[in-house]
Design a protein around this motif. Structure first.
Motif, PDB file in Angstrom:
ATOM      1  N   ASP A  85       0.845  -1.199   0.000  1.00 34.58           N
ATOM      2  CA  ASP A  85       0.000   0.000   0.000  1.00 34.58           C
ATOM      3  C   ASP A  85       0.884   1.254   0.000  1.00 34.58           C
ATOM      4  O   ASP A  85       1.121   1.880   1.032  1.00 34.58           O
ATOM      5  CB  ASP A  85      -0.925  -0.015   1.226  1.00 34.58           C
ATOM      6  CG  ASP A  85      -2.066   0.994   1.097  1.00 34.58           C
ATOM      7  OD1 ASP A  85      -1.915   1.968   0.342  1.00 34.58           O
ATOM      8  OD2 ASP A  85      -3.096   0.810   1.776  1.00 34.58           O
ATOM      9  N   LYS A 127       0.525   4.327  -1.178  1.00 32.22           N
ATOM     10  CA  LYS A 127      -0.085   5.606  -0.787  1.00 32.22           C
ATOM     11  C   LYS A 127      -0.212   5.729   0.732  1.00 32.22           C
ATOM     12  O   LYS A 127      -0.004   6.799   1.301  1.00 32.22           O
ATOM     13  CB  LYS A 127      -1.456   5.761  -1.451  1.00 32.22           C
ATOM     14  CG  LYS A 127      -1.395   5.963  -2.955  1.00 32.22           C
ATOM     15  CD  LYS A 127      -0.657   7.265  -3.297  1.00 32.22           C
ATOM     16  CE  LYS A 127      -0.640   7.518  -4.795  1.00 32.22           C
ATOM     17  NZ  LYS A 127       0.150   8.747  -5.135  1.00 32.22           N
ATOM     18  N   ARG A 128      -0.553   4.631   1.393  1.00 34.69           N
ATOM     19  CA  ARG A 128      -0.710   4.690   2.838  1.00 34.69           C
ATOM     20  C   ARG A 128       0.644   4.857   3.533  1.00 34.69           C
ATOM     21  O   ARG A 128       0.763   5.597   4.503  1.00 34.69           O
ATOM     22  CB  ARG A 128      -1.415   3.431   3.337  1.00 34.69           C
ATOM     23  CG  ARG A 128      -1.862   3.497   4.784  1.00 34.69           C
ATOM     24  CD  ARG A 128      -2.868   4.613   5.034  1.00 34.69           C
ATOM     25  NE  ARG A 128      -4.095   4.384   4.300  1.00 34.69           N
ATOM     26  CZ  ARG A 128      -5.152   3.722   4.786  1.00 34.69           C
ATOM     27  NH1 ARG A 128      -5.111   3.220   6.000  1.00 34.69           N
ATOM     28  NH2 ARG A 128      -6.243   3.576   4.058  1.00 34.69           N
ATOM     29  N   LYS A 132       1.589   8.371   3.236  1.00 33.64           N
ATOM     30  CA  LYS A 132       0.836   9.215   4.158  1.00 33.64           C
ATOM     31  C   LYS A 132       1.372   9.109   5.581  1.00 33.64           C
ATOM     32  O   LYS A 132       1.437  10.104   6.315  1.00 33.64           O
ATOM     33  CB  LYS A 132      -0.642   8.853   4.124  1.00 33.64           C
ATOM     34  CG  LYS A 132      -1.512   9.798   4.955  1.00 33.64           C
ATOM     35  CD  LYS A 132      -2.995   9.501   4.794  1.00 33.64           C
ATOM     36  CE  LYS A 132      -3.831  10.484   5.613  1.00 33.64           C
ATOM     37  NZ  LYS A 132      -5.280  10.205   5.487  1.00 33.64           N
ATOM     38  N   LEU A 133       1.769   7.918   5.999  1.00 29.77           N
ATOM     39  CA  LEU A 133       2.346   7.756   7.327  1.00 29.77           C
ATOM     40  C   LEU A 133       3.610   8.599   7.492  1.00 29.77           C
ATOM     41  O   LEU A 133       3.869   9.145   8.566  1.00 29.77           O
ATOM     42  CB  LEU A 133       2.676   6.286   7.597  1.00 29.77           C
ATOM     43  CG  LEU A 133       1.501   5.332   7.799  1.00 29.77           C
ATOM     44  CD1 LEU A 133       2.014   3.910   7.965  1.00 29.77           C
ATOM     45  CD2 LEU A 133       0.658   5.731   8.995  1.00 29.77           C
ATOM     46  N   GLY A 160       0.456  12.685   8.570  1.00 31.03           N
ATOM     47  CA  GLY A 160       0.807  11.383   9.125  1.00 31.03           C
ATOM     48  C   GLY A 160       1.689  11.517  10.344  1.00 31.03           C
ATOM     49  O   GLY A 160       1.634  12.527  11.057  1.00 31.03           O
ATOM     50  N   GLY A 175       6.800   6.227  -0.239  1.00 28.81           N
ATOM     51  CA  GLY A 175       6.029   4.994  -0.117  1.00 28.81           C
ATOM     52  C   GLY A 175       6.591   3.811  -0.859  1.00 28.81           C
ATOM     53  O   GLY A 175       6.065   2.699  -0.747  1.00 28.81           O
ATOM     54  N   TRP A 180      -4.964   1.856  10.849  1.00 29.29           N
ATOM     55  CA  TRP A 180      -4.736   1.737   9.401  1.00 29.29           C
ATOM     56  C   TRP A 180      -6.073   1.710   8.677  1.00 29.29           C
ATOM     57  O   TRP A 180      -6.929   0.916   9.011  1.00 29.29           O
ATOM     58  CB  TRP A 180      -3.961   0.446   9.127  1.00 29.29           C
ATOM     59  CG  TRP A 180      -3.473   0.366   7.728  1.00 29.29           C
ATOM     60  CD1 TRP A 180      -4.162  -0.071   6.640  1.00 29.29           C
ATOM     61  CD2 TRP A 180      -2.186   0.742   7.239  1.00 29.29           C
ATOM     62  NE1 TRP A 180      -3.409  -0.025   5.507  1.00 29.29           N
ATOM     63  CE2 TRP A 180      -2.175   0.493   5.843  1.00 29.29           C
ATOM     64  CE3 TRP A 180      -1.034   1.278   7.814  1.00 29.29           C
ATOM     65  CZ2 TRP A 180      -1.054   0.739   5.043  1.00 29.29           C
ATOM     66  CZ3 TRP A 180       0.067   1.517   7.023  1.00 29.29           C
ATOM     67  CH2 TRP A 180       0.049   1.257   5.660  1.00 29.29           C
TER      68      TRP A 180
END
Length: 260
Positions: free
Chosen positions: A29, A31-32, A35-36, A42, A68, A260
Motif C-alpha cells: 500500500d 499511498k498509505r 501518508k504515514l 501522518g 512509499g 490503518w
C-alpha cells in the motif's frame, strides 16, 4: 487495524519502525506508507522500516522511502533498526541482519552509539568534477567551497533527475573539507526528494570518495552532517574498500499507535 509504531532518529534522519514479525503489515500500500511518512497528515519521517523474521540472521530490514516505495539500503536506518531490535530484546550488544544489499553486522555501545558494517565497495568512478559509487545505495559526490550557502535541493534535484543517472536517479552529496580527515556533508536524497539532515550511505560514500581522490590519506573519517556527527572507517585492500563501518547515534524518540 491498529499498529504500534516506534519513532527513531539517527543524526536527524528519522524513521517510523514497525515490528512486522507476524507479517500483517500491508506492504504494497504505497499511498498509505507515503501518508504515514507525511509530516502534516501522518506521523512524519524520512522513511518507514519494517523489522521482519529471517531464518539465518537476527532479523530482516525492509526499507521504504517517504514516497512509499521500497528502496535500497539506508545506513542511518540500519543503525536505528539495531537499536530497535535491542529494545525488542532480540539482541544484546551485537547483531547480524539481512537488508536489500545483503548481510550486515553491527555493534551496540553503552552510550547509544551503533557501529554498522557496510557493504564492500569495489568500484569508484572518478570524474573531473564528481565521484560516483554505490554503498548500498547510489551516490554522486562532489566538493563545493561554500556549503553554507549552497542550493542543495535545487542543484541536487537537477543532478538526481539528469540524464547522467536515468530514471532510477542517484542520491547527491555535497562535501566541504574542514581538516585532513574531517569533512562537512549535505545530502539530497532520492525518494525523499529533498535535503535530509543526514544520510548514512551518503556519509559512507563521501568518506570513501574523499580517500579515493586523495583529499585524505587517512582511513578513519569524521563527518559533520546537518543533524550531528558521523564516523566512517574502512580498509583498502587492493582496489576494494572493505571492513567499512558507519558509526553514530541511534535515538528512540517516541512510541505510538495508529489506525490503518
Amino acid at each position: 487495524m491498529k499498529f504500534t509504531f516506534y519513532k527513531y532518529e539517527g543524526t536527524g534522519n528519522d524513521f517510523i519502525f514497525i515490528d512486522n514479525r507476524q507479517n500483517n503489515f500491508p506492504k504494497t500500500d504505497v499511498k498509505r506508507i507515503e501518508k504515514l511518512c507525511d509530516r502534516r497528515f501522518g506521523i512524519g519521517a524520512d522513511g518507514l522500516i519494517l523489522l521482519e523474521n529471517d531464518n539465518e540472521t537476527d532479523f530482516k530490514m525492509v526499507y521504504y522511502n517517504s514516497d512509499g516505495n521500497q528502496s535500497s539500503m539506508c545506513g542511518n536506518g540500519g543503525r536505528c533498526i539495531v537499536a530497535f531490535a535491542k529494545r525488542l530484546n532480540l539482541i544484546s550488544d551485537q547483531a547480524t541482519f539481512l537488508a536489500t544489499d545483503g548481510l550486515h553486522k553491527a555493534f551496540v555501545f553503552e552510550d547509544g552509539i551503533i557501529s554498522l558494517g557496510m557493504k564492500d565497495v569495489d568500484e569508484v568512478k572518478i570524474e573531473s568534477d564528481y565521484v560516483f559509487l554505490n554503498t548500498g545505495s547510489p551516490h554522486h559526490v562532489m566538493m563545493v567551497d561554500d556549503l553554507n550557502n549552497y542550493d542543495v535541493k535545487g542543484i541536487g534535484a537537477k543532478i538526481r533527475y539528469s540524464d547522467l543517472y536515468g530514471k532510477a536517479g542517484s542520491n547527491v552529496n555535497f562535501v566541504q573539507q574542514l581538516l585532513d580527515n574531517h569533512f562537512r556533508l549535505r545530502t539530497y536524497e532520492r525518494g525523499v526528494e529533498d535535503e535530509t539532515f543526514s544520510c548514512g550511505t551518503g556519509a559512507t560514500a563521501a568518506a570513501i570518495a574523499m580517500h579515493a581522490i586523495g583529499e585524505t590519506s587517512l582511513s578513519h573519517i569524521y563527518l559533520n552532517v546537518e543533524g550531528g556527527k558521523l564516523e566512517v572507517s574502512f580498509e583498502k585492500v587492493g582496489g576494494i574498500y572493505t571492513n567499512v563501518f558507519l558509526k553514530g547515534p541511534a535515538t528512540f524518540v517516541f512510541e505510538g499507535e495508529i489506525e490503518w
